[in-house]
Design a protein around this motif. Sequence first.
Motif, PDB file in Angstrom:
ATOM      1  N   ILE A  30      17.298  54.309  46.681  1.00 26.62           N
ATOM      2  CA  ILE A  30      17.070  55.593  48.294  1.00 26.62           C
ATOM      3  C   ILE A  30      16.133  53.351  48.600  1.00 26.62           C
ATOM      4  CG2 ILE A  30      15.166  55.647  49.230  1.00 26.62           C
ATOM      5  CD1 ILE A  30      15.356  58.399  47.472  1.00 26.62           C
ATOM      6  N   ALA A  31      15.623  52.851  47.542  1.00 28.23           N
ATOM      7  CA  ALA A  31      14.537  51.483  47.697  1.00 28.23           C
ATOM      8  C   ALA A  31      15.925  50.536  48.116  1.00 28.23           C
ATOM      9  CB  ALA A  31      14.008  51.003  46.449  1.00 28.23           C
ATOM     10  N   ALA A  32      17.137  50.422  47.307  1.00 26.19           N
ATOM     11  CA  ALA A  32      18.009  49.316  47.051  1.00 26.19           C
ATOM     12  C   ALA A  32      18.893  49.855  49.131  1.00 26.19           C
ATOM     13  CB  ALA A  32      18.669  49.579  46.582  1.00 26.19           C
ATOM     14  N   VAL A  33      19.012  51.098  49.101  1.00 20.78           N
ATOM     15  CA  VAL A  33      20.078  51.755  50.296  1.00 20.78           C
ATOM     16  C   VAL A  33      19.157  50.902  51.185  1.00 20.78           C
ATOM     17  CG1 VAL A  33      20.587  53.880  52.032  1.00 20.78           C
ATOM     18  CG2 VAL A  33      20.651  53.308  49.754  1.00 20.78           C
ATOM     19  N   VAL A  34      17.800  51.493  51.582  1.00 19.65           N
ATOM     20  CA  VAL A  34      16.999  51.068  52.811  1.00 19.65           C
ATOM     21  C   VAL A  34      17.076  49.454  52.567  1.00 19.65           C
ATOM     22  CG1 VAL A  34      14.363  50.593  53.723  1.00 19.65           C
ATOM     23  CG2 VAL A  34      15.535  53.541  52.803  1.00 19.65           C
ATOM     24  N   THR A  35      16.347  48.510  52.030  1.00 16.47           N
ATOM     25  CA  THR A  35      16.746  47.368  51.726  1.00 16.47           C
ATOM     26  C   THR A  35      17.549  46.252  52.452  1.00 16.47           C
ATOM     27  OG1 THR A  35      14.977  47.096  49.706  1.00 16.47           O
ATOM     28  CG2 THR A  35      15.977  45.297  50.245  1.00 16.47           C
ATOM     29  N   ALA A  37      20.335  47.967  54.313  1.00 19.00           N
ATOM     30  CA  ALA A  37      19.809  48.114  55.915  1.00 19.00           C
ATOM     31  C   ALA A  37      19.255  46.966  56.220  1.00 19.00           C
ATOM     32  CB  ALA A  37      19.199  49.821  56.231  1.00 19.00           C
ATOM     33  N   LEU A  38      17.857  47.411  56.289  1.00 11.03           N
ATOM     34  CA  LEU A  38      17.073  45.955  57.163  1.00 11.03           C
ATOM     35  C   LEU A  38      17.311  44.804  56.528  1.00 11.03           C
ATOM     36  CD1 LEU A  38      13.658  47.836  55.501  1.00 11.03           C
ATOM     37  CD2 LEU A  38      14.314  47.222  57.468  1.00 11.03           C
ATOM     38  N   ALA A  39      18.120  44.625  55.422  1.00 10.58           N
ATOM     39  CA  ALA A  39      18.945  43.069  55.469  1.00 10.58           C
ATOM     40  C   ALA A  39      19.481  43.152  56.712  1.00 10.58           C
ATOM     41  CB  ALA A  39      19.447  42.349  54.020  1.00 10.58           C
ATOM     42  N   VAL A  40      19.798  43.518  57.147  1.00  6.03           N
ATOM     43  CA  VAL A  40      21.189  44.180  57.926  1.00  6.03           C
ATOM     44  C   VAL A  40      20.740  43.400  59.290  1.00  6.03           C
ATOM     45  CG1 VAL A  40      22.665  44.409  59.517  1.00  6.03           C
ATOM     46  CG2 VAL A  40      22.936  44.510  56.814  1.00  6.03           C
ATOM     47  N   LEU A  41      19.156  44.400  59.478  1.00 11.15           N
ATOM     48  CA  LEU A  41      18.686  44.434  60.759  1.00 11.15           C
ATOM     49  C   LEU A  41      17.569  44.287  60.623  1.00 11.15           C
ATOM     50  CD1 LEU A  41      18.837  48.639  61.084  1.00 11.15           C
ATOM     51  CD2 LEU A  41      20.508  47.275  62.149  1.00 11.15           C
ATOM     52  N   VAL A  42      16.583  43.976  59.821  1.00 15.50           N
ATOM     53  CA  VAL A  42      15.286  43.128  59.963  1.00 15.50           C
ATOM     54  C   VAL A  42      15.683  42.010  58.963  1.00 15.50           C
ATOM     55  CG1 VAL A  42      12.983  42.630  60.628  1.00 15.50           C
ATOM     56  CG2 VAL A  42      14.852  44.785  62.034  1.00 15.50           C
ATOM     57  N   PRO A  43      15.997  40.962  58.498  1.00 12.77           N
ATOM     58  CA  PRO A  43      15.805  40.049  57.483  1.00 12.77           C
ATOM     59  C   PRO A  43      15.001  40.172  57.003  1.00 12.77           C
ATOM     60  CG  PRO A  43      17.569  39.604  58.867  1.00 12.77           C
ATOM     61  CD  PRO A  43      16.797  40.655  59.820  1.00 12.77           C
ATOM     62  N   ALA A  46      13.185  43.051  55.047  1.00 15.86           N
ATOM     63  CA  ALA A  46      13.911  43.411  53.509  1.00 15.86           C
ATOM     64  C   ALA A  46      13.206  43.059  52.591  1.00 15.86           C
ATOM     65  CB  ALA A  46      15.733  42.845  53.793  1.00 15.86           C
ATOM     66  N   LEU A  47      12.792  42.227  52.157  1.00 22.43           N
ATOM     67  CA  LEU A  47      12.272  41.032  51.430  1.00 22.43           C
ATOM     68  C   LEU A  47      11.105  42.007  51.026  1.00 22.43           C
ATOM     69  CD1 LEU A  47      11.548  38.965  48.679  1.00 22.43           C
ATOM     70  CD2 LEU A  47      10.800  37.782  49.920  1.00 22.43           C
ATOM     71  N   VAL A  48       9.816  42.544  52.383  1.00 19.63           N
ATOM     72  CA  VAL A  48       8.602  42.986  52.439  1.00 19.63           C
ATOM     73  C   VAL A  48       8.386  44.104  51.388  1.00 19.63           C
ATOM     74  CG1 VAL A  48       7.121  43.440  53.493  1.00 19.63           C
ATOM     75  CG2 VAL A  48       7.778  41.383  54.111  1.00 19.63           C
ATOM     76  N   PHE A  49       9.941  45.168  52.294  1.00 20.35           N
ATOM     77  CA  PHE A  49      10.122  46.722  51.913  1.00 20.35           C
ATOM     78  C   PHE A  49      10.724  46.084  50.034  1.00 20.35           C
ATOM     79  CE2 PHE A  49      11.176  50.798  52.408  1.00 20.35           C
ATOM     80  CZ  PHE A  49      11.743  50.954  51.123  1.00 20.35           C
ATOM     81  N   ALA A  50      10.902  45.789  49.692  1.00 21.44           N
ATOM     82  CA  ALA A  50      11.188  45.776  48.301  1.00 21.44           C
ATOM     83  C   ALA A  50      10.996  45.106  47.358  1.00 21.44           C
ATOM     84  CB  ALA A  50      12.845  44.434  48.355  1.00 21.44           C
ATOM     85  N   VAL A  51       9.665  44.342  47.552  1.00 21.49           N
ATOM     86  CA  VAL A  51       8.596  44.244  46.790  1.00 21.49           C
ATOM     87  C   VAL A  51       7.885  44.958  46.969  1.00 21.49           C
ATOM     88  CG1 VAL A  51       6.358  42.301  46.665  1.00 21.49           C
ATOM     89  CG2 VAL A  51       8.686  42.233  46.837  1.00 21.49           C
ATOM     90  N   PHE A  52       7.440  45.989  48.143  1.00 19.56           N
ATOM     91  CA  PHE A  52       6.547  47.410  48.011  1.00 19.56           C
ATOM     92  C   PHE A  52       6.994  48.694  47.566  1.00 19.56           C
ATOM     93  CE2 PHE A  52       4.211  49.942  49.574  1.00 19.56           C
ATOM     94  CZ  PHE A  52       4.548  51.941  50.687  1.00 19.56           C
TER      95      PHE A  52
END
Length: 267
Positions: A30-35, A37-43, A46-52
């Motif tokens: 789930i984290a990989a999929v959301v990351t 998606a964020l990398a495309v929409l709000v780069p 993406a890094l912040v969410f991945a670390v969290f």
Amino acid sequence: MSQGALDRVRRPEYTGENRCVPCTATNLLIAAVVTAALAVLVPPAALVFAVFAVGSIWLRGYLVPGTPELTKRYFPEWLLAKFDKAPTADREPISAEDFDPETVLLESGVVEPCEGDDLCLTEDFERAWRRHIDAIADDDALRAELAEQLGLDADEVTFESHGNAYLARNETTRIGQWESRSALLADLAAATELPEWVEWDRLDSRARSQLLSGLRVFVETCPSCGGLVTADTETVESCCRSHTVVAVGCEDCGDRLLEVPYNEAAA
């Protein structure tokens, strides 16, 4: 973050030796999929969410709240078993030789004592069973339910009626035989409801079959035509002998639900 703060966040019941591998794998996916998606929409996010996300899974065992309970409830047992998470202690399989269907049904609240020494379906189980029967009453729903329970493609399942036998086939292979369409309806509906009442996952295939057949004895309303279900004795002829059976069937449409040898000594 200080060690004290980490300890307040950490969930030891879901980490370390107690870590649920299916939970971790699901949440990492789930984290990989959301990351992604964020990398495309709000780069930057993406890094912040991945670390969290990774931190949360590491410290708490999961990212999505309630994951441990969700995997226990919805993951198939064969998958959990691969991660040594299947319930095994004191949960040995029950074979057909190890139990009495009537006792199981009585102790689980499916049936209860009624008039004299008879047993009858409890009101709650009968209502739920009937609801499942009504839900699969037409051929398409019946075919889909049988296919789902057997893990087959519904488009390849066909039904055939031969005298008192009702057959289900998957292309050219026979996958099951029942006394009638009503018997199949009763069994499929019961197989959907019984896991809520008995330890269904512990029963082997023969034990499940015995339990389903035994349950048909208590049917009072025909699954197909809605008429009265009656029981009577009759003589069955074969090529080399004749014997007496107790036949349970639908009075209006003639569908047979069950046929068992007649025990004169017990009558």
